[in-house]
Design an enzyme around this catalytic site. Structure first.
Site, mmCIF file in Angstrom:
data_model
loop_
_atom_site.group_PDB
_atom_site.id
_atom_site.type_symbol
_atom_site.label_atom_id
_atom_site.label_comp_id
_atom_site.label_asym_id
_atom_site.label_seq_id
_atom_site.Cartn_x
_atom_site.Cartn_y
_atom_site.Cartn_z
ATOM 1 N N TRP A 103 -3.013 -2.669 -1.431
ATOM 2 C CA TRP A 103 -2.630 -4.047 -1.768
ATOM 3 C C TRP A 103 -3.402 -4.922 -0.786
ATOM 4 O O TRP A 103 -3.133 -4.895 0.415
ATOM 5 C CB TRP A 103 -1.123 -4.197 -1.608
ATOM 6 C CG TRP A 103 -0.566 -5.495 -2.072
ATOM 7 C CD1 TRP A 103 -0.215 -5.822 -3.352
ATOM 8 C CD2 TRP A 103 -0.255 -6.652 -1.279
ATOM 9 N NE1 TRP A 103 0.281 -7.104 -3.390
ATOM 10 C CE2 TRP A 103 0.263 -7.637 -2.136
ATOM 11 C CE3 TRP A 103 -0.382 -6.950 0.082
ATOM 12 C CZ2 TRP A 103 0.666 -8.881 -1.696
ATOM 13 C CZ3 TRP A 103 0.024 -8.205 0.526
ATOM 14 C CH2 TRP A 103 0.535 -9.155 -0.369
ATOM 15 N N LYS B 26 6.523 -4.043 -4.041
ATOM 16 C CA LYS B 26 7.955 -3.743 -3.977
ATOM 17 C C LYS B 26 8.463 -3.753 -2.537
ATOM 18 O O LYS B 26 9.514 -4.283 -2.256
ATOM 19 C CB LYS B 26 8.194 -2.364 -4.613
ATOM 20 C CG LYS B 26 9.653 -1.954 -4.667
ATOM 21 C CD LYS B 26 10.406 -2.776 -5.685
ATOM 22 C CE LYS B 26 11.886 -2.514 -5.696
ATOM 23 N NZ LYS B 26 12.614 -3.614 -6.356
ATOM 24 N N CYS C 178 0.820 -1.212 0.000
ATOM 25 C CA CYS C 178 0.000 0.000 0.000
ATOM 26 C C CYS C 178 0.856 1.266 0.000
ATOM 27 O O CYS C 178 1.962 1.280 0.518
ATOM 28 C CB CYS C 178 -0.874 0.041 1.241
ATOM 29 S SG CYS C 178 -1.869 -1.410 1.498
ATOM 30 N N ASN D 269 -1.752 1.904 5.867
ATOM 31 C CA ASN D 269 -0.857 0.828 5.411
ATOM 32 C C ASN D 269 -0.580 -0.042 6.623
ATOM 33 O O ASN D 269 -0.338 0.502 7.705
ATOM 34 C CB ASN D 269 0.510 1.364 4.960
ATOM 35 C CG ASN D 269 0.437 2.149 3.683
ATOM 36 O OD1 ASN D 269 -0.626 2.280 3.103
ATOM 37 N ND2 ASN D 269 1.565 2.688 3.267
ATOM 38 N N GLY D 270 -0.531 -1.368 6.423
ATOM 39 C CA GLY D 270 -0.211 -2.253 7.548
ATOM 40 C C GLY D 270 -1.372 -3.185 7.846
ATOM 41 O O GLY D 270 -2.296 -3.319 7.039
ATOM 42 N N HIS E 92 17.712 -37.270 -7.122
ATOM 43 C CA HIS E 92 17.005 -37.630 -5.880
ATOM 44 C C HIS E 92 15.535 -37.223 -5.951
ATOM 45 O O HIS E 92 14.881 -37.098 -4.930
ATOM 46 C CB HIS E 92 17.696 -36.986 -4.680
ATOM 47 C CG HIS E 92 19.108 -37.437 -4.521
ATOM 48 N ND1 HIS E 92 19.439 -38.706 -4.100
ATOM 49 C CD2 HIS E 92 20.284 -36.813 -4.792
ATOM 50 C CE1 HIS E 92 20.754 -38.830 -4.102
ATOM 51 N NE2 HIS E 92 21.277 -37.706 -4.518
ATOM 52 N N GLU F 293 8.388 -14.801 -11.025
ATOM 53 C CA GLU F 293 7.650 -13.612 -10.585
ATOM 54 C C GLU F 293 7.237 -12.709 -11.740
ATOM 55 O O GLU F 293 6.196 -12.077 -11.660
ATOM 56 C CB GLU F 293 8.391 -12.849 -9.486
ATOM 57 C CG GLU F 293 9.619 -12.106 -9.905
ATOM 58 C CD GLU F 293 10.297 -11.391 -8.744
ATOM 59 O OE1 GLU F 293 9.610 -10.839 -7.879
ATOM 60 O OE2 GLU F 293 11.543 -11.370 -8.722
ATOM 61 N N ARG G 233 5.176 0.167 -6.035
ATOM 62 C CA ARG G 233 5.140 -0.637 -4.816
ATOM 63 C C ARG G 233 4.191 -1.826 -4.925
ATOM 64 O O ARG G 233 4.251 -2.745 -4.116
ATOM 65 C CB ARG G 233 4.690 0.238 -3.636
ATOM 66 C CG ARG G 233 5.688 1.311 -3.271
ATOM 67 C CD ARG G 233 5.067 2.344 -2.386
ATOM 68 N NE ARG G 233 4.782 1.852 -1.057
ATOM 69 C CZ ARG G 233 5.570 2.032 0.004
ATOM 70 N NH1 ARG G 233 6.689 2.695 -0.133
ATOM 71 N NH2 ARG G 233 5.246 1.577 1.183
ATOM 72 N N GLU H 239 17.900 -17.610 -7.685
ATOM 73 C CA GLU H 239 17.509 -16.244 -8.022
ATOM 74 C C GLU H 239 16.965 -16.193 -9.464
ATOM 75 O O GLU H 239 15.972 -15.513 -9.746
ATOM 76 C CB GLU H 239 18.718 -15.308 -7.842
ATOM 77 C CG GLU H 239 18.532 -13.877 -8.272
ATOM 78 C CD GLU H 239 17.385 -13.138 -7.571
ATOM 79 O OE1 GLU H 239 16.828 -13.634 -6.583
ATOM 80 O OE2 GLU H 239 17.024 -12.052 -8.066
ATOM 81 N N LYS I 50 13.197 -14.996 -10.410
ATOM 82 C CA LYS I 50 12.955 -13.902 -11.358
ATOM 83 C C LYS I 50 11.995 -14.365 -12.449
ATOM 84 O O LYS I 50 11.068 -13.662 -12.816
ATOM 85 C CB LYS I 50 14.300 -13.490 -11.957
ATOM 86 C CG LYS I 50 14.526 -12.053 -12.149
ATOM 87 C CD LYS I 50 15.021 -11.235 -11.005
ATOM 88 C CE LYS I 50 14.234 -11.304 -9.740
ATOM 89 N NZ LYS I 50 14.827 -10.557 -8.646
#
Ligand code: F6R
Length: 609
Positions: free
Chosen positions: A75, A604, A2, A100-101, A505, A489, A27, A482, A486
């Site tokens: 968000w 973000k 948010c 926010n939160g 395995h 996402e 964000r 990584e 990437k």
């Protein structure tokens, strides 16, 4: 996550608020809203599901005006993304609030308010806050006093901004666990969740401290600490931020940021011409603390966690310091046993990630000799709360997928390795080799960026695929992780990474002609073993994409495509190979037509748990 923008001015603020929201889009969010106090002292509110562009459209079709206002990108955490759940929330047609939160005791508060006759219209945890504000205002007192009484009832994390039609030139804010800054103007003042949102109107900022309250009017800014006393907070002048929002000739922030890496890496180790200079980058207290270090505990999330995993190889192999790495969301809730002399290292691009911050806050002085943060954001919560600080110099990163922030974190962690190695008699010649390798790094990355077109061609094979495997060995295993993160996402292709030796395995069962396998294969001592693992894939019909040192002896064969990487010093190869994998994900996503800079469901700066 948010975003908040608020303004108390003498001029019309709707466009300032909308521009602020546009600048916070990076964000991540799924709905947006804005509330203004109009000339007749009434509340005017637009809320829309989807992009800020939808909100702008609403404002074009039905323009609202005012000199005091609050705006928000949401968000979703509690309640689906929708117009009803979008902020601002209002109470009694008098007060409006953005948040926010997460409020953890919202259910109890909701029951209390319903009992008193308040009607709750949304599924959010936020709406209770605005009714609590209204309840306090109704019995008299200022908006600031109402905010003081309200936050005393909240459990959880919040950054808040509220307006009241009966205090029409005032915005009141509060923060605990979520960031909030004050933008200081001339005859106008602002609040926002980060400085980016306000760089078009000011370059002067006050970073609010934990549990601060703030009251802004066009002419004044008053900050109050948790004990209710007025507090003096310094004003910082920020230079960065205007140019970062400009994409230049690039199609996306992500590709711009990938191409900015040579300069960002150089800036991060600039001036480090010998290991003593490197220690200075961690702050004046660093040498004394580094002398006591026997072990390093790294804690981080996501991409920053991968940086920590790479650092573990460097710290143990080069500096001879034992190191463990853990994701913050696990670390923070686990009963732990630490060895004497352990340094806590937290890594966070934003410096605001809720789990990493909580991990730092619940790490006791008995457990650790001190804390060090590697962050890209000066004045962030982690930077303010750690004993030692290394600021990477990536510049603002806007693309949600971390690129230049990750590679500059790796530079910082290699510098930490050198600093600790020096105190454990790392030979001068080895120190010098590493410094020379760091100096070669920008050029090696430039050579990798020249492979952009070759990687674009290679990426075409991934477009119809639904899954991909990434393999690496040793220090390249976290780089494979990584690469997989990437790809998933931003292209939404399911991707997993394995240490190549783990293949037989279990994951080998997945390999068929539909499963692309990406291998990170530099020319190191594990190359022979990696080659055998790749043969196992090929003989089962798998299609291989090998990012290999051009001197590693790989050649194109049926079902094996080689991407010849520049030959560069071994110690910096994880950084160089990362760049190639970033380009791969970018081109796959671009061709799949996903929202590269703002992938669905992601944010973000992850300021909630
Ligand atoms: C992935 C990504 C995230 C972040 C994670 C931690 O591209 O960016 O996985 O790395 O959310 O964020 P910071 O580093 O800000 O703590």
């Amino acid at each position: 996550m948010c975003g908040i923008v608020a303004a108390a001015a003498r001029r019309e603020v709707s466009e300032i608020l909308l521009e602020g929201l546009r600048r916070l889009e990076y964000r991540g969010y799924d709905s947006a809203g804005m509330a203004l106090i109009d000339q007749e002292h009434g509340l005017r509110i637009h809320k829309r599901k989807g992009k800020v562009a939808e909100l702008e459209k609403a404002q074009r079709e039905q323009p609202y005006h005012g000199t005091t206002g609050i705006a928000h990108t949401r968000w979703a955490t509690h309640g689906e993304p929708s117009g009803v759940n979008a902020h601002p929330h209002i109470s009694g047609r008098r007060v409006a609030l953005v948040h926010n939160g997460i409020i953890e005791n919202h259910a109890t508060l909701r029951a209390e308010l319903v009992e008193e006759g308040y009607e709750i219209t949304s599924a959010t945890d936020t709406e209770v806050i605005v009714h609590l504000l209204h309840r306090s205002l109704a019995i008299g007192g200022s908006l600031l006093q109402a905010m003081q009484q309200t936050v005393a009832k909240l459990e959880g994390a919040y950054a808040l901004a509220a307006i009241d039609t009966q205090n029409p030139d005032t915005v009141v804010g509060a923060r605990k666990g979520s960031p909030l800054v004050v933008g200081v103007g001339i005859g106008e003042n602002f609040l926002a969740s980060d400085t980016m949102a306000l760089r078009q109107v000011t370059d002067r900022f006050i970073y609010l401290e934990e549990a601060d309250l703030v009251c802004i009017t066009p002419a004044s800014v008053q900050v109050y600490s948790a004990d209710g006393r007025e507090a003096k907070r310094p004003i910082a002048r920020i230079e960065e931020g205007l140019e970062a929002a400009d994409m230049g000739d690039f199609e996306h922030y992500m590709i711009k940021e990938i191409f900015e890496q040579p300069e960002a890496l150089e800036a991060t180790f600039a001036g480090a011409i010998n290991a003593q200079k490197i220690e200075e980058r961690f702050g004046p207290a660093a040498p004394a603390l580094f002398d006591q270090v026997k072990k390093v505990q790294i804690v981080a999330c996501g991409t920053s966690f991968h940086a920590g995993m790479v650092a573990r190889y460097w710290l143990e192999e080069i500096a001879g310091v034992s190191c463990v790495v853990e994701v913050a969301s696990e670390f923070r809730y686990r009963k732990r046993v630490q060895h004497a002399g352990t340094l806590l290292v937290v890594i966070s691009q934003s410096g605001e990630t809720a789990d990493t911050l909580a991990a730092l806050r619940n790490a006791s002085a008995d457990e650790f000799i001190g804390s060090l943060v590697v962050s890209n954001v000066d004045n962030s919560s982690l930077v303010r709360e750690c004993d030692l600080v290394f600021l990477t110099r990536a510049g603002i990163e806007i693309g949600v997928a971390s690129t230049k922030a990750f590679t500059t974190q790796l530079v910082a962690l290699l510098m930490l390795t050198l600093a600790l190695g020096r105190r454990r008699e790392l030979p001068d010649s080895r120190q010098q080799d590493i410094i020379t390798a760091l100096q070669d790094l920008p050029q090696c990355v430039r050579q990798t960026l020249e492979l952009n077109e070759a990687i674009r061609l290679l990426s075409e094979a991934f477009i119809p695929k639904r899954h991909a495997l990434f393999l690496g060995r040793g220090i390249q295993y976290p780089i494979a992780m990584e690469g997989a993160l990437k790809l998933k996402e931003i292209s939404y292709i399911h991707a997993e990474a394995y240490p190549a030796g783990e293949l037989k395995h279990g994951p080998l069962a997945l390999v068929d002609h539909d499963m692309p396998v990406v291998a990170v294969a530099p020319n190191d001592e594990l190359l022979g073993k990696l080659k055998s693992n790749l043969e196992e894939v090929r003989s089962r019909g798998g299609e291989l994409f090998v990012f290999a040192d051009k001197e590693a002896g790989f050649a194109n064969e049926p079902r094996v495509q080689i991407l010849p990487m520049p030959h560069c010093p071994e110690v910096i190869r994880p950084i160089v190979y990362t760049v190639a994998l970033q380009l791969l994900s970018y081109h796959v996503a671009l061709q799949k037509g996903t929202d590269v800079d703002k992938p669905r469901n992601l944010a973000k700066s992850v300021t909630v748990e």
